[in-house]
Design a protein around this motif. Sequence first.
Motif, PDB file in Angstrom:
ATOM      1  N   MET A  29      11.878   1.670   1.963  1.00  0.00           N
ATOM      2  CA  MET A  29      11.999   2.619   0.858  1.00  0.00           C
ATOM      3  C   MET A  29      11.177   2.129  -0.342  1.00  0.00           C
ATOM      4  N   ASN A  43       9.526   2.555  -4.043  1.00  0.00           N
ATOM      5  CA  ASN A  43       9.825   3.302  -5.263  1.00  0.00           C
ATOM      6  C   ASN A  43       8.773   2.976  -6.321  1.00  0.00           C
ATOM      7  N   ALA A  44       8.596   3.886  -7.265  1.00  0.00           N
ATOM      8  CA  ALA A  44       7.662   3.683  -8.368  1.00  0.00           C
ATOM      9  C   ALA A  44       8.437   3.407  -9.651  1.00  0.00           C
ATOM     10  N   PHE A  45       7.974   2.419 -10.433  1.00  0.00           N
ATOM     11  CA  PHE A  45       8.576   2.139 -11.735  1.00  0.00           C
ATOM     12  C   PHE A  45       7.474   1.904 -12.764  1.00  0.00           C
ATOM     13  N   GLU A  63       8.815   5.981 -12.960  1.00  0.00           N
ATOM     14  CA  GLU A  63       8.614   7.034 -11.964  1.00  0.00           C
ATOM     15  C   GLU A  63       7.304   7.794 -12.162  1.00  0.00           C
ATOM     16  N   GLN A  93       7.132   5.311   3.126  1.00  0.00           N
ATOM     17  CA  GLN A  93       8.573   5.396   3.355  1.00  0.00           C
ATOM     18  C   GLN A  93       8.871   5.862   4.770  1.00  0.00           C
ATOM     19  N   TRP A 148       4.033  -5.376  -6.437  1.00  0.00           N
ATOM     20  CA  TRP A 148       5.133  -4.942  -5.576  1.00  0.00           C
ATOM     21  C   TRP A 148       6.231  -5.996  -5.645  1.00  0.00           C
ATOM     22  N   ASN A 158      13.836  -2.383   0.200  1.00  0.00           N
ATOM     23  CA  ASN A 158      13.759  -1.479  -0.940  1.00  0.00           C
ATOM     24  C   ASN A 158      12.710  -2.062  -1.886  1.00  0.00           C
ATOM     25  N   THR A 197       9.634  -1.981  -4.818  1.00  0.00           N
ATOM     26  CA  THR A 197       9.301  -1.296  -6.072  1.00  0.00           C
ATOM     27  C   THR A 197       7.862  -1.595  -6.457  1.00  0.00           C
TER      28      THR A 197
END
Length: 199
Positions: free
Chosen positions: A116, A118-120, A122, A130, A154, A176, A178
Motif C-alpha cells: 500500500m 501512500n503520498a505525503f 496527498e 498498490q 520512501w 505500508n 509512504t
Amino acid sequence: TGFRFVKWTEADTLVSENPSYAFIIQNNRSFIAHFDTLEYTISATINPENAGIIEGLGIYKHGSTVGLTAIPSVGYHFVGWKKNGYYISYEPSISFNAVQDIDFIAEFDIDWHLVMPNAFPEDGGAVSGQGWYPYGTNVTVTAIPSGDYLFVTWTNGQDTVSINPVYSFILENSLNLTAHFAKEYNITINANPEEGGIV
C-alpha cells in the motif's frame, strides 16, 4: 488381523516359508508357525514441491499410532491433507492408527501480501504499485511529484527505504509505504547597493 505368516520351523530349522506345507507322515513331528505384525508405509507428496516438509512419515506396525505434522516453508502456509483426491483434514497435525499403506498429499499455498503506497502530503504527487502480490515477487512502486513538489524519500514506518522515486524490492510481508514530497521554492537575494557586497 494385523499379522502375516512368516515361516514354518521344526526344531529351530526352517521347513517352509509357504503358509501351506504338505508332507508325508512317517513319524511324530512338531512344527511352529511363525507370525509377525503387519507393517505399513505412510508416505506423502508435498504440493507444490519444496513448499514445506512433513514429519512422521515412515513404516509403522499394524495398530500403532501415526502422527504427521506439515510444516510450511517460508512464504507458504498449509492448506490441508488429501487422501484419494479428497481433503480429510485442514489441521497441520493429524494422528491415526496404522491399518494400511497410505499415500497422502499435503497441500500448501503461497502467502499473498498487500503493498500500500501512500503520498505525503496527498497533493504532493501520485504513487503507483498498490496491490496484492505473492511472497517473493519483485515489486516496484513509483512516486511522481506534481506541480512544484519534489520527491524526497520512501519510508516504511520510521525507516527510510529508498531515496529513488522508483523503488523495487523482493516482497516478504505486507508493506505500508509512504512517498514523501516537498515543495520547491526559488529564493532571490540582491545586494543593495550592488557595490555594497556579494550575496
